[in-house]
Design an enzyme around this catalytic site. Structure first.
Site, PDB file in Angstrom:
ATOM      1  N   SER A 296       8.118  -2.522 -10.164  1.00 60.25           N
ATOM      2  CA  SER A 296       8.347  -1.241  -9.488  1.00 60.25           C
ATOM      3  C   SER A 296       9.605  -1.320  -8.638  1.00 60.25           C
ATOM      4  CB  SER A 296       7.154  -0.934  -8.577  1.00 60.25           C
ATOM      5  OG  SER A 296       7.444   0.157  -7.747  1.00 60.25           O
TER       6      SER A 296
ATOM      7  N   TYR B 135       1.321  -3.777  -1.923  1.00 59.51           N
ATOM      8  CA  TYR B 135       1.756  -3.305  -3.239  1.00 59.51           C
ATOM      9  C   TYR B 135       3.175  -3.795  -3.524  1.00 59.51           C
ATOM     10  CZ  TYR B 135       3.089  -0.100  -6.990  1.00 59.51           C
ATOM     11  OH  TYR B 135       3.540   0.422  -8.176  1.00 59.51           O
TER      12      TYR B 135
END
Ligand SMILES: NC(=O)c1ccc[n+]([C@@H]2O[C@H](COP(=O)([O-])OP(=O)(O)OC[C@H]3O[C@@H](n4cnc5c(N)ncnc54)[C@H](OP(=O)(O)O)[C@@H]3O)[C@@H](O)[C@H]2O)c1
Length: 325
Positions: free
Chosen positions: A191, A204
């Site tokens: 990501s 995350y």
């Protein structure tokens, strides 16, 4: 020619240094532009034939969002699919749709990636005997579904373990359990959140740094054995994870993203996946560098933004619950 004065000599030297620096920057810029053009534009005209890697592709987290879009696109490009996810009903629905729409074979494997190491022997057993060419390590979760302080999630002890198992362990273990032929492709979905530290998305973003670093090291380690490891770092894609935010100038739909990202195979082993996200990555690096993100000033704004975003999501959820009634 007369003898140069001290000042003239200094100014000529500075001029020469300036010229060489400008030339180096110019060359670097030209190299970046050519690289971007090759990866995001030329790649859509000359696509790599993905069937060369083998008959079957394995996709984790394949029932919705980016994983489902990858599965559809791989089937459209002629691969048979092994779909791995948590819900058996969703798996059967996705498998049926892929079979009828693209005429490809499918298998499904139901596992919950938050459960830790015990699930990998099950996956390995179910994959035995299949000629697997492509693995898409897509499965991933965020601990709260919104921006929050690290410990402000319900049941933080469980959430922390779940996120680590799902986002990190899955990538390393699947690389190990999926049988590799001498020519194979592993796509790891990381990501943009992993390219800089992200307060209020701390765990995350840390798990995504892991995915990025693991992938980039494995790219180098396995290249000589004919195995391609590609790391994909999307910005925002409209999926359940992002509360199906509206597709727009900054947000890609999952299907458009998967189409463009698969085009980049063979062109780049470390990519944002699509031109829009590559440009966003450059803009974020220039205008929102790490020191600014981590400053107290910025934390205050992130906190305010998180609050208004949470209210918006809650209102959106209330509206869809009302509609469903
Ligand atoms: N969306 C974005 O903007 C974005 C941006 C950057 C990176 N990413 C990354 O892209 C990947 C996919 O994200 P997404 O937005 O497509 O997510 P999503 O819409 O929430 O879909 C997640 C998929 O993974 C499955 N899944 C979730 N938890 C699981 C578990 N514990 N065990 C097995 N399967 C599980 C879900 O299956 P069930 O429905 O059966 O639960 C679903 O098929 C993730 O790695 C994410 O970090 C997303």
């Amino acid at each position: 020619m007369g003898v140069l004065t001290g000042w003239e000599a200094v100014s000529r030297a500075l001029y020469a240094i300036g010229l060489v620096t400008a030339l180096c920057w110019g060359l670097q810029l030209a190299r970046w532009c050519w690289g971007g053009f090759r990866v995001y534009v030329l790649s859509s005209f000359w696509k790599t034939d993905l069937r060369q890697f083998g008959q079957w592709a394995v996709v984790t987290g394949a029932t919705s969002g980016i994983g489902r879009a990858y599965a559809d696109e791989l089937a459209r490009r002629g691969l048979d699919l092994i779909l791995i996810s948590r819900s058996i009903e969703k798996l059967h629905t996705a498998a049926k749709e892929i079979e009828s729409q693209y005429g490809r074979q499918t298998h499904v494997i139901q596992v919950d990636f938050t459960k830790g190491p015990s699930i990998y022997p099950i996956i390995a057993e179910k994959l035995q005997g299949l000629e697997i060419g492509i693995l898409v390590n897509n499965v991933g979760m965020n601990y709260a579904g919104m921006l929050v302080y690290f410990l402000d999630v319900p049941d933080p002890e469980k959430s922390i373990t779940d996120v680590i198992n799902c986002n990190m362990l899955s990538v390393a273990q699947c690389f190990k359990v999926v049988p590799h032929r001498h020519k194979g492709l592993i796509i790891n979905i990381s990501s943009e959140a992993g390219s800089q530290p992200q307060p209020m998305l701390a765990l995350y973003s840390a798990t995504k740094v892991f995915v990025t670093y693991l992938s980039r090291s494995l790219t180098a380690e396995y290249r000589m054995q004919g195995i391609t490891v590609q790391c994909v770092t999307p910005c925002v894609v409209s999926t359940n994870m992002t509360h199906n935010v509206e597709v727009g100038p900054l947000v890609k739909s999952a299907s458009a993203f998967a189409y463009e990202a698969l085009n980049t195979v063979g062109y780049s082993n470390y990519t944002s996946g699509c031109l829009l996200h590559a440009l966003q990555h450059i803009a974020l690096c220039i205008f929102f560098p790490g020191w600014l993100r981590l400053s107290t000033f910025c934390m205050r704004y992130t906190e305010k933004f998180a609050q208004s975003w949470r209210q918006e999501i809650e209102a959106m959820m209330a509206r869809s619950a009302k509609k469903a009634d």
